[in-house]
Design a protein around this motif. Structure first.
Motif, mmCIF file in Angstrom:
data_model
loop_
_atom_site.group_PDB
_atom_site.id
_atom_site.type_symbol
_atom_site.label_atom_id
_atom_site.label_comp_id
_atom_site.label_asym_id
_atom_site.label_seq_id
_atom_site.Cartn_x
_atom_site.Cartn_y
_atom_site.Cartn_z
ATOM 1 N N ASP A 36 0.613 -25.410 2.886
ATOM 2 C CA ASP A 36 -0.217 -24.864 3.956
ATOM 3 C C ASP A 36 0.264 -23.477 4.370
ATOM 4 O OD1 ASP A 36 -2.310 -25.177 6.111
ATOM 5 O OD2 ASP A 36 -0.521 -24.939 7.364
ATOM 6 N N THR A 37 1.583 -23.297 4.451
ATOM 7 C CA THR A 37 2.124 -21.980 4.802
ATOM 8 C C THR A 37 1.783 -20.961 3.730
ATOM 9 O OG1 THR A 37 3.959 -23.051 5.975
ATOM 10 C CG2 THR A 37 4.234 -20.729 5.408
ATOM 11 N N ILE A 38 1.881 -21.374 2.486
ATOM 12 C CA ILE A 38 1.520 -20.482 1.375
ATOM 13 C C ILE A 38 0.061 -20.055 1.502
ATOM 14 C CG2 ILE A 38 1.230 -20.330 -1.129
ATOM 15 C CD1 ILE A 38 3.533 -22.433 -1.308
ATOM 16 N N GLN B 69 0.824 -1.211 0.000
ATOM 17 C CA GLN B 69 0.000 0.000 0.000
ATOM 18 C C GLN B 69 0.857 1.259 0.000
ATOM 19 O OE1 GLN B 69 -2.556 -0.398 3.427
ATOM 20 N NE2 GLN B 69 -3.826 -1.990 2.481
ATOM 21 N N ASP B 70 1.991 1.200 0.664
ATOM 22 C CA ASP B 70 2.887 2.358 0.730
ATOM 23 C C ASP B 70 3.716 2.544 -0.547
ATOM 24 O OD1 ASP B 70 1.953 2.798 3.264
ATOM 25 O OD2 ASP B 70 3.758 2.080 4.295
ATOM 26 N N GLY B 71 3.650 1.590 -1.454
ATOM 27 C CA GLY B 71 4.400 1.692 -2.699
ATOM 28 C C GLY B 71 5.866 1.330 -2.584
ATOM 29 N N LEU B 72 6.262 0.757 -1.453
ATOM 30 C CA LEU B 72 7.666 0.388 -1.261
ATOM 31 C C LEU B 72 8.009 -0.961 -1.896
ATOM 32 C CD1 LEU B 72 8.101 1.524 2.431
ATOM 33 C CD2 LEU B 72 9.008 2.637 0.386
ATOM 34 N N ILE B 73 7.005 -1.818 -2.031
ATOM 35 C CA ILE B 73 7.179 -3.085 -2.744
ATOM 36 C C ILE B 73 5.964 -3.273 -3.651
ATOM 37 C CG2 ILE B 73 8.529 -4.106 -0.888
ATOM 38 C CD1 ILE B 73 6.111 -5.772 -0.099
ATOM 39 N N ARG B 74 6.179 -3.954 -4.783
ATOM 40 C CA ARG B 74 5.057 -4.223 -5.696
ATOM 41 C C ARG B 74 4.376 -5.539 -5.341
ATOM 42 N NH1 ARG B 74 7.078 -4.322 -11.574
ATOM 43 N NH2 ARG B 74 4.827 -4.465 -11.988
ATOM 44 N N GLY B 75 5.117 -6.449 -4.767
ATOM 45 C CA GLY B 75 4.575 -7.738 -4.389
ATOM 46 C C GLY B 75 5.511 -8.396 -3.395
ATOM 47 N N TRP B 76 5.098 -9.576 -2.906
ATOM 48 C CA TRP B 76 5.938 -10.221 -1.906
ATOM 49 C C TRP B 76 5.918 -11.720 -2.121
ATOM 50 C CZ3 TRP B 76 4.931 -13.015 2.867
ATOM 51 C CH2 TRP B 76 3.601 -13.398 3.034
ATOM 52 N N GLY B 77 6.849 -12.394 -1.420
ATOM 53 C CA GLY B 77 6.956 -13.824 -1.619
ATOM 54 C C GLY B 77 7.506 -14.544 -0.404
ATOM 55 N N LEU C 298 0.099 -13.390 -2.372
ATOM 56 C CA LEU C 298 1.495 -13.576 -2.724
ATOM 57 C C LEU C 298 1.710 -13.378 -4.223
ATOM 58 C CD1 LEU C 298 2.006 -16.739 -0.554
ATOM 59 C CD2 LEU C 298 3.578 -14.793 -0.471
ATOM 60 N N SER C 299 2.873 -12.851 -4.564
ATOM 61 C CA SER C 299 3.275 -12.776 -5.964
ATOM 62 C C SER C 299 4.062 -14.011 -6.372
ATOM 63 C CB SER C 299 4.130 -11.528 -6.216
ATOM 64 O OG SER C 299 3.403 -10.356 -5.967
ATOM 65 N N ALA C 300 4.903 -14.520 -5.460
ATOM 66 C CA ALA C 300 5.812 -15.596 -5.842
ATOM 67 C C ALA C 300 6.183 -16.464 -4.654
ATOM 68 C CB ALA C 300 7.076 -15.016 -6.472
ATOM 69 N N VAL C 301 6.499 -17.693 -4.958
ATOM 70 C CA VAL C 301 7.056 -18.643 -3.997
ATOM 71 C C VAL C 301 8.338 -19.184 -4.595
ATOM 72 C CG1 VAL C 301 6.769 -20.913 -2.949
ATOM 73 C CG2 VAL C 301 4.860 -19.288 -2.960
ATOM 74 N N GLN C 302 9.421 -19.116 -3.832
ATOM 75 C CA GLN C 302 10.727 -19.587 -4.322
ATOM 76 C C GLN C 302 11.120 -20.856 -3.572
ATOM 77 O OE1 GLN C 302 15.304 -17.982 -4.340
ATOM 78 N NE2 GLN C 302 13.730 -16.563 -5.062
ATOM 79 N N ASN C 303 11.062 -21.980 -4.264
ATOM 80 C CA ASN C 303 11.422 -23.275 -3.700
ATOM 81 C C ASN C 303 12.393 -23.985 -4.618
ATOM 82 O OD1 ASN C 303 9.598 -22.853 -1.607
ATOM 83 N ND2 ASN C 303 8.528 -24.788 -1.874
ATOM 84 N N ILE C 304 13.062 -24.990 -4.098
ATOM 85 C CA ILE C 304 13.919 -25.810 -4.927
ATOM 86 C C ILE C 304 13.054 -26.643 -5.866
ATOM 87 C CG2 ILE C 304 14.023 -27.726 -3.263
ATOM 88 C CD1 ILE C 304 16.962 -28.096 -4.138
ATOM 89 N N TYR C 305 13.446 -26.700 -7.143
ATOM 90 C CA TYR C 305 12.703 -27.484 -8.127
ATOM 91 C C TYR C 305 13.599 -27.762 -9.316
ATOM 92 C CZ TYR C 305 9.057 -28.750 -11.549
ATOM 93 O OH TYR C 305 8.294 -29.386 -12.504
#
Length: 334
Positions: free
Chosen positions: A159-161, A144-152, A170-177
């Motif tokens: 379940d955590t996601i 909302q403050d414009g400091l980030i466009r999205g988060w991950g 969420l914009s993204a999830v970074q996992n090993i694949y």
């Protein structure tokens, strides 16, 4: 070249994992070489660069990699997507409060990246003492403050996601694949597909094994080479997993591509929300990996490749988050 989306953020189909320019793969390259590598990747068409506050030659010294990335992309900052990550310390949060701590870390990252916003801001590791829902709430305020466009989130289960996404999308999830680590196909990727969340695989070439360029004779003796801790790179497991390389080679010859490119093309073909971030400190390898977006498998080729992989057992799984005792202190920065 098509574009892909992390939430509503458009990126190139393959990004650049920048960690190796500061940490993890032995002697780090010269700063000028690293900056040139990032700029060459951008000129090639890469618009997605991944870093973290923790990536640096020494644990506890923050920001080395962010400074390199910030300098490299400064002249074309608005044309690229920057992702960085923060760690949350229980004592620090207890003393100052969660929002204050997150803002302090973000402000420091913005300064090092020479920008006034981050496109994707990840929680690098789940801290069991700090509810992920609370983190999600703070991330929503920063959006909302414009400091980030999205988060991950990084290295998390479905379940955590879900719990985080219900608070702030969420914009993204970074996992090993990779072809050797496919656990996220069971629940994580299906959930993310259903909820417009991008999946950003790290180590998509299995720490170099799927390129065929990392062999039993490769030297991982440097104190800051995390590959010495990767089970898939033990001699016995590399020998046992050779049939996967042989399968990749058969497709590489047919498609006039490299084995690494085939492995990346495979995951791009399989899921429209997947954006791998192969990492390397070698300019030639970086451009080779990005070139995988020009290697296209037909539906028939993909189906045959999947069938072939299904017949080959994988040896040396790293698991959800690999643990090797205190020797993994540096690796956990990944």
């Amino acid at each position: 070249m098509d574009v892909r989306k992390l939430g509503n953020i458009e990126v190139s189909p393959i990004g650049m994992g920048c960690m190796g320019l500061s940490h993890g793969y032995g002697e780090i390259p010269d700063r000028a070489y690293s900056i040139e590598a990032i700029r060459k990747a951008y000129a090639f068409g890469c618009t997605f660069f991944d870093t973290a506050e923790a990536y640096g030659p020494r644990p506890g010294v923050l920001g080395h990699n962010e400074r390199i990335v910030g300098e490299a992309v400064h002249d074309f900052r608005r044309a690229v997507v920057l992702a960085t990550k923060l760690h949350l310390d229980t004592n620090e949060v207890s003393a100052k409060g969660l929002e204050v701590v997150v803002r302090e870390h973000l402000t420091a990252s913005l300064d090092r990246l020479r920008t006034d916003y981050v496109d994707v801001y990840y929680l690098h590791r789940i801290n069991p003492d700090i509810p992920v829902e609370d983190v999600a709430g703070v991330m929503g305020i920063l959006v909302q403050d414009g400091l980030i466009r999205g988060w991950g989130l990084s290295q998390v289960d479905a379940d955590t996601i879900r719990r985080a996404h219900e608070v702030t999308p969420l914009s993204a999830v970074q996992n090993i694949y990779s072809m050797l680590e496919r656990g996220v196909e069971e629940e994580v990727i299906p959930y993310c597909l259903a909820h417009d969340i991008g999946v950003v695989p790290f180590s998509p070439i299995a720490s170099g094994f799927l390129s065929g360029k990392v062999t039993a004779g490769s030297d991982f003796s440097h104190s800051d080479d995390v590959r010495k801790y990767v089970p898939q790179l033990r001699t016995e497991n590399m020998e046992a997993n050779q049939p996967i390389l042989d399968l990749l080679e058969s497709y590489a010859e047919r498609k006039n591509a490299t084995k690494a490119q085939i492995s990346l093309s495979w995951m791009l073909h399989k899921y429209p929300n997947v954006v791998p971030i192969p990492g390397s400190k070698n300019q030639e390898r970086i451009l080779e990996n990005l070139g995988a977006w020009n290697v296209h498998l037909t539906d028939g080729e993909f189906a045959a490749l999947e069938a072939g992989l299904a017949r080959i057992p994988v040896h040396g799984h790293r698991g959800f988050v690999e643990r090797q005792g205190s020797s993994m202190a540096n690796w956990n920065r990944r």
